[in-house]
Design an enzyme around this catalytic site. Sequence first.
Site, PDB file in Angstrom:
ATOM      1  N   CYS A   2      -2.988   2.032  -6.660  1.00 23.93           N
ATOM      2  CA  CYS A   2      -2.750   0.781  -7.371  1.00 23.93           C
ATOM      3  C   CYS A   2      -3.634   0.728  -8.609  1.00 23.93           C
ATOM      4  CB  CYS A   2      -3.102  -0.391  -6.472  1.00 23.93           C
ATOM      5  SG  CYS A   2      -2.387  -0.244  -4.827  1.00 23.93           S
ATOM      6  N   ARG A  27      -0.041   4.055 -12.396  1.00 24.86           N
ATOM      7  CA  ARG A  27      -0.736   4.263 -11.120  1.00 24.86           C
ATOM      8  C   ARG A  27       0.079   3.764  -9.930  1.00 24.86           C
ATOM      9  NH1 ARG A  27      -6.365   4.957 -11.863  1.00 24.86           N
ATOM     10  NH2 ARG A  27      -6.755   4.191  -9.768  1.00 24.86           N
ATOM     11  N   TRP A  75       1.160  -0.057  -5.493  1.00 25.62           N
ATOM     12  CA  TRP A  75       1.995   1.011  -4.931  1.00 25.62           C
ATOM     13  C   TRP A  75       1.759   0.922  -3.436  1.00 25.62           C
ATOM     14  CZ3 TRP A  75       0.782   6.159  -2.931  1.00 25.62           C
ATOM     15  CH2 TRP A  75       1.924   6.965  -2.807  1.00 25.62           C
ATOM     16  N   ASN A 101      -7.577  -1.824  -4.363  1.00 27.02           N
ATOM     17  CA  ASN A 101      -6.961  -0.501  -4.411  1.00 27.02           C
ATOM     18  C   ASN A 101      -7.614   0.308  -3.301  1.00 27.02           C
ATOM     19  OD1 ASN A 101      -5.784   1.916  -5.097  1.00 27.02           O
ATOM     20  ND2 ASN A 101      -7.135   2.298  -6.850  1.00 27.02           N
ATOM     21  N   GLY A 102      -6.807   0.903  -2.428  1.00 33.27           N
ATOM     22  CA  GLY A 102      -7.377   1.704  -1.343  1.00 33.27           C
ATOM     23  C   GLY A 102      -6.783   1.304   0.000  1.00 33.27           C
ATOM     24  N   GLU A 488       6.550  25.134  -9.953  1.00 35.31           N
ATOM     25  CA  GLU A 488       6.252  23.984 -10.800  1.00 35.31           C
ATOM     26  C   GLU A 488       7.535  23.452 -11.446  1.00 35.31           C
ATOM     27  OE1 GLU A 488       3.969  21.975 -11.084  1.00 35.31           O
ATOM     28  OE2 GLU A 488       4.101  21.096 -13.073  1.00 35.31           O
ATOM     29  N   LYS A 492       8.982  19.648 -10.938  1.00 35.42           N
ATOM     30  CA  LYS A 492       9.280  18.729 -12.044  1.00 35.42           C
ATOM     31  C   LYS A 492      10.673  18.140 -11.882  1.00 35.42           C
ATOM     32  CE  LYS A 492       6.163  18.278 -13.055  1.00 35.42           C
ATOM     33  NZ  LYS A 492       4.823  18.683 -12.838  1.00 35.42           N
ATOM     34  N   GLU A 495      10.850  15.616  -8.979  1.00 33.40           N
ATOM     35  CA  GLU A 495      10.103  14.380  -9.217  1.00 33.40           C
ATOM     36  C   GLU A 495      10.853  13.388 -10.085  1.00 33.40           C
ATOM     37  OE1 GLU A 495       6.299  16.148 -10.793  1.00 33.40           O
ATOM     38  OE2 GLU A 495       5.465  14.580  -9.530  1.00 33.40           O
ATOM     39  N   HIS A 511      15.790  37.065   1.804  1.00 34.61           N
ATOM     40  CA  HIS A 511      15.369  36.841   3.188  1.00 34.61           C
ATOM     41  C   HIS A 511      15.780  35.450   3.662  1.00 34.61           C
ATOM     42  CE1 HIS A 511      13.162  40.598   3.229  1.00 34.61           C
ATOM     43  NE2 HIS A 511      12.705  40.283   2.030  1.00 34.61           N
ATOM     44  N   LYS A 610       0.800   8.073 -10.072  1.00 34.24           N
ATOM     45  CA  LYS A 610       0.170   9.086 -10.912  1.00 34.24           C
ATOM     46  C   LYS A 610      -0.950   9.803 -10.176  1.00 34.24           C
ATOM     47  CE  LYS A 610      -0.745  11.504 -14.501  1.00 34.24           C
ATOM     48  NZ  LYS A 610       0.113  12.714 -14.592  1.00 34.24           N
TER      49      LYS A 610
HETATM   50  O1  M6R Z   1      -4.578  14.214 -10.166  1.00 38.38           O
HETATM   51  P1  M6R Z   1      -4.287  15.444  -9.374  1.00 38.38           P
HETATM   52  O2  M6R Z   1      -4.109  16.655 -10.228  1.00 38.38           O
HETATM   53  O3  M6R Z   1      -5.265  15.687  -8.266  1.00 38.38           O
HETATM   54  O4  M6R Z   1      -2.888  15.150  -8.686  1.00 38.38           O
HETATM   55  C1  M6R Z   1      -2.300  16.053  -7.796  1.00 38.38           C
HETATM   56  C2  M6R Z   1      -0.857  15.727  -7.559  1.00 38.38           C
HETATM   57  O5  M6R Z   1      -0.734  14.453  -6.987  1.00 38.38           O
HETATM   58  C3  M6R Z   1      -0.044  15.783  -8.851  1.00 38.38           C
HETATM   59  O6  M6R Z   1      -0.153  17.025  -9.466  1.00 38.38           O
HETATM   60  C4  M6R Z   1       1.438  15.495  -8.574  1.00 38.38           C
HETATM   61  O7  M6R Z   1       1.999  16.528  -7.813  1.00 38.38           O
HETATM   62  C5  M6R Z   1       2.167  15.292  -9.897  1.00 38.38           C
HETATM   63  N1  M6R Z   1       3.030  14.155  -9.780  1.00 38.38           N
HETATM   64  C6  M6R Z   1       2.966  16.461 -10.313  1.00 38.38           C
HETATM   65  O8  M6R Z   1       3.750  16.232 -11.427  1.00 38.38           O
END
Ligand code: M6R
Length: 615
Positions: A2, A27, A75, A101-102, A488, A492, A495, A511, A610
């Site tokens: 959050c 966030r 969040w 937050n937490g 990666e 992307k 996501e 395989h 984020k």
């Molecule tokens: O802030 P961080 O690099 O520790 O975050 C790790 C992951 O949460 C972050 O890379 C996440 O997978 C991203 N949304 C990828 O685009």
Amino acid sequence: MCGIVGYIGEKKAYPILIKGLQCLEYRGYDSAGIALISESGSLNVYKAKGKVADLKVFCEDKDVTGTAGIAHTRWATHGEPNSTNAHPHYSASGRLALIHNGIIENYLTLKEKLIARGISFKSVTDTEVLVQLIEHIMISNDITLLEAVQVALHQVIGAYAIAILDRRHPDTIVCARQSSPLVVGLGAEGDYYLASDASPIAEYTDRVVYLNDGDIAVLQLGKALKVVNIDNETQHPNVKQIDVTLGQLEKGGYPFFMLKEIFEQPACLRDCMRGRINVDADRITLSAVIDYCEKLVSARRIVIVACGTSWHAGLIGKQLIESLCRIPVEVEYASEFRYRDPVIYPDDVVIAISQSGETADTLAAIELARQAGAFVFGVCNAIGASIPRQTQTGVYIHVGPEIGVASTKAFTGQVTVLSMLALCMANERHTIPVELYKEMVRELTLIPAKMEKALKTNEQIERLAPIFTYARNCLYLGRGYNYPVALEGALKLKEISYIHAEGYPAAEMKHGPIALIDSEMPVFVIATRDRLYEKVISNIQEVRARGGRVTAIVTEGDTQIQKFADHIITLPDTLECFQPLIASIPLQLLAYHIAVCKGKDVDRPRNLAKSVTVE
Ligand code: M6R
């Protein structure tokens, strides 16, 4: 995770808080809320499900006067995203409002005790338990808000950044932090700003205090910042100068932060290398390696801990360090590592990679490594975040604030730092010839210009993107250094476009995943010219033979692959180990344009935050 914002001063709080929430929306954004002490002295709380824009609409006909307020973008962790569960939460009497937050882990036990004392709850959140607990302690013991917070936090198990407004003290905000970031901005007129990170504060002041775990701060208009701990021992805040500019935080004419951040990469990597690679481009100096040279070069083993995209960067780091430094490297998901009872030796070096520096699992993995006596090294972007403060040393990637939830420039920044680290250590260990070292350093400095060329594929990729919007599944294939790039690329796409995608080592396809291939399955193959090039061509043919549609990412001048691929995206050549820096660009662009074609909110994908500051 959050986002928290607060203001106390002479200015109108509402516009500052709304703008701050918009800054922090990356966030978390399933609901938002605001608490203001109005000019007439009432404590007004307004909340709305959805984005900050929905909260603004909700507030249009409300009393938003007042110069003291706190606000929150949520969040959800406990309870569904709706306006009841949104923060701020009132205390039972309505005297206090609290944002958090937490996660309060023992909230159910605390809640049962409060219910037994006749207190009822409106929401199902752990946060409401906290505000009720604080007020209950304050009233039943007739003590101040600060004292009640101290008593309450003694009973709480969990992670929190909290801020509290008290209707009876409209000139004061009390806030506290434990395992969740909180930054206090010191205004020029004795006023105070408060936020989860410095971005909402940067417009108003460049003097900030990053609260430490266990700190409780009292922000009182016109009075010096007071910081104590739960035992009321005075803490001495360290005032820092921040240099986040507004320009860095705005979209700069791009429709989405993600696209801006993709295009910023050449400049970001120049910033990342500036001052570290000398003008003759033949030597890398990383102060962390100079200061801790012995520890690093004599490591028996390196363990990389990270999550998500940072974990993918770690996989590339493993290949770089093993091949250049000849030190064995393991790459671990921080979330698994922390609960796996791993074997950690005191002469291990643990590298924690994190863009935000606040990922809860990575922080827990660091703690575990430290307890086992390992030397912990951080690779982070957010200056002053928890990870850089909890590691013995490290290297910032210096790519500027990353706002888009899908990480792009942080990934290439992390790979650049890991490349520099591997080269520095290899040079110190004499595991690569000096001439090769110099050639590699020179090539690294050419990467930003080569990225600029790679970015020229944007228009071609924009034209291709609509073809793939129909897909329900996609496969990404790569080998060697390009295998993490495939992972990666797939992440992307998942996501931001919500298309299922898998990254696979190209040779492993036969395989299992080859069974999935048909004419409806787009397959993206990273087939740049390297040691495994011929083998990747065979893998492409295997896909084609089963009717798969291949889009190949190739090196300029390649004439072979176009015979087998449906689409070709051409990239400048570089050393094999730096290919990920170039090859990830078209995959970022592809995910971006497919998501835009599908009408998705690229910067705020559903269900994602984020930075994941909770387990
Ligand atoms: O802030 P961080 O690099 O520790 O975050 C790790 C992951 O949460 C972050 O890379 C996440 O997978 C991203 N949304 C990828 O685009």
